[in-house]
Design an enzyme around this catalytic site. Sequence first.
Site, PDB file in Angstrom:
ATOM      1  N   ASP A  98       9.483  -0.031  -1.552  1.00 18.62           N
ATOM      2  CA  ASP A  98       8.761   1.225  -1.687  1.00 18.62           C
ATOM      3  C   ASP A  98       7.691   1.371  -0.616  1.00 18.62           C
ATOM      4  O   ASP A  98       7.568   2.404   0.018  1.00 18.62           O
ATOM      5  CB  ASP A  98       8.153   1.360  -3.102  1.00 18.62           C
ATOM      6  CG  ASP A  98       7.328   0.145  -3.520  1.00 18.62           C
ATOM      7  OD1 ASP A  98       7.230  -0.839  -2.752  1.00 18.62           O
ATOM      8  OD2 ASP A  98       6.767   0.177  -4.634  1.00 18.62           O
ATOM      9  N   ASP A 101       2.540  -2.761   2.813  1.00 15.87           N
ATOM     10  CA  ASP A 101       1.081  -2.723   2.721  1.00 15.87           C
ATOM     11  C   ASP A 101       0.538  -3.865   3.583  1.00 15.87           C
ATOM     12  O   ASP A 101       0.477  -3.743   4.807  1.00 15.87           O
ATOM     13  CB  ASP A 101       0.721  -2.832   1.237  1.00 15.87           C
ATOM     14  CG  ASP A 101      -0.742  -2.630   0.934  1.00 15.87           C
ATOM     15  OD1 ASP A 101      -1.479  -2.148   1.800  1.00 15.87           O
ATOM     16  OD2 ASP A 101      -1.180  -2.965  -0.180  1.00 15.87           O
ATOM     17  N   ASP A 161       3.770   2.688  -9.086  1.00 15.97           N
ATOM     18  CA  ASP A 161       3.027   2.745 -10.351  1.00 15.97           C
ATOM     19  C   ASP A 161       1.592   2.260 -10.206  1.00 15.97           C
ATOM     20  O   ASP A 161       1.226   1.602  -9.227  1.00 15.97           O
ATOM     21  CB  ASP A 161       3.708   1.855 -11.391  1.00 15.97           C
ATOM     22  CG  ASP A 161       3.420   0.377 -11.132  1.00 15.97           C
ATOM     23  OD1 ASP A 161       3.652  -0.076  -9.986  1.00 15.97           O
ATOM     24  OD2 ASP A 161       2.940  -0.312 -12.039  1.00 15.97           O
TER      25      ASP A 161
HETATM   26  P1  XMP Z   1       2.350  -6.104   0.437  1.00 20.80           P
HETATM   27  O1  XMP Z   1       0.867  -6.134   0.461  1.00 20.80           O
HETATM   28  O2  XMP Z   1       2.939  -7.447   0.152  1.00 20.80           O
HETATM   29  O3  XMP Z   1       2.635  -5.220  -0.817  1.00 20.80           O
HETATM   30  O4  XMP Z   1       2.942  -5.432   1.649  1.00 20.80           O
HETATM   31  C1  XMP Z   1       3.818  -4.588  -1.044  1.00 20.80           C
HETATM   32  C2  XMP Z   1       3.869  -4.277  -2.510  1.00 20.80           C
HETATM   33  O5  XMP Z   1       2.573  -3.953  -3.025  1.00 20.80           O
HETATM   34  C3  XMP Z   1       2.641  -2.858  -3.882  1.00 20.80           C
HETATM   35  N1  XMP Z   1       1.743  -1.802  -3.344  1.00 20.80           N
HETATM   36  C4  XMP Z   1       1.494  -0.654  -3.937  1.00 20.80           C
HETATM   37  N2  XMP Z   1       1.948  -0.155  -5.095  1.00 20.80           N
HETATM   38  N3  XMP Z   1       0.708   1.806  -4.714  1.00 20.80           N
HETATM   39  C5  XMP Z   1       1.552   1.084  -5.468  1.00 20.80           C
HETATM   40  O6  XMP Z   1       1.978   1.559  -6.518  1.00 20.80           O
HETATM   41  C6  XMP Z   1       0.212   1.382  -3.534  1.00 20.80           C
HETATM   42  O7  XMP Z   1      -0.546   2.098  -2.869  1.00 20.80           O
HETATM   43  C7  XMP Z   1       0.629   0.074  -3.138  1.00 20.80           C
HETATM   44  N4  XMP Z   1       0.349  -0.670  -2.054  1.00 20.80           N
HETATM   45  C8  XMP Z   1       1.061  -1.811  -2.225  1.00 20.80           C
HETATM   46  C9  XMP Z   1       4.094  -2.450  -3.914  1.00 20.80           C
HETATM   47  O8  XMP Z   1       4.682  -2.996  -5.062  1.00 20.80           O
HETATM   48  C10 XMP Z   1       4.718  -3.075  -2.701  1.00 20.80           C
HETATM   49  O9  XMP Z   1       6.077  -3.416  -2.898  1.00 20.80           O
END
Ligand code: XMP
Length: 181
Positions: A98, A101, A161
Site C-alpha cells: 500500500d 514509508d 487503516d
Molecule cells: P515502512 O515504514 O516499513 O512502512 O515503509 C510500510 C508500512 O507501514 C504502514 N504505513 C502506514 N499505514 N497510513 C497507514 O495506514 C500511513 O500513512 C502509513 N505509513 C506507513 C503500512 O502498513 C505500510 O505497509
Amino acid sequence: MNPVPLIRAARIRGRVRQLGRELAGAFAGNPGRVPAIVALLDGSFCFVADLVRAIPVPDLRLHFARAASYHGGTVSSGSVTIDALPSCVGADVLVVDDILDTGRTLAAVVAALHAGGAARVRTCVLLDKPARRVPVDGVRLRADFVGFTIPDRFVVGYGLDHDGRYRHLPDVCVLDGVAIA
Ligand code: XMP
C-alpha cells in the site's frame, strides 16, 4: 479524527489502470516466465484487487503475505515481521504494498525473496512518502512502480487503516489529528 480526502477514488482508478498497462509491459520482457505477485496484507487488499484486474496478461500468480512494522499505532516500530512468504524460486516477482514509508518493510520482504531464490524482484506501491525514508543497509529504497507520491502525512482509506478503522473508505484520506513520528 476526521478523514479528509487527499486522492479521490476516480484518480486512483485512473492511475491503477495506467499501472496495470505499465506492469504488463514490464512482464513482457520475460516471455515464458509466469510473473508472481506477492501482495502484502492487510493494507494492500484494495489496491492489489484492482491492480491485478488491470494487468492485461494471460497468466500470473498471485500470493499473499503479511508484513508488519506498525503495531496498531502510527509509528514504524523498526522491526519487521514477515509471515507466509511464498516460495518464489526462479520467479519474476512483483511485491505490491500500500505505502512505502521508511522502506523497512519492503526492504525486508525483497531481501527475504532474494534469499529464497527469486530470479528477479521488483516493487510496486500505491503511495510513496519519500520524506520518511531511512537507509536500510546503506540503501534508500525506491519502488520500481509508484502510484502517487504524497507528503509526510498519516493516510487512511482504500485499504489503509488506523487501528483497523477507515480501510473501507474509497478515497485515500489524511487523518486529521494523527501525529507521525
Ligand atoms: P515502512 O515504514 O516499513 O512502512 O515503509 C510500510 C508500512 O507501514 C504502514 N504505513 C502506514 N499505514 N497510513 C497507514 O495506514 C500511513 O500513512 C502509513 N505509513 C506507513 C503500512 O502498513 C505500510 O505497509
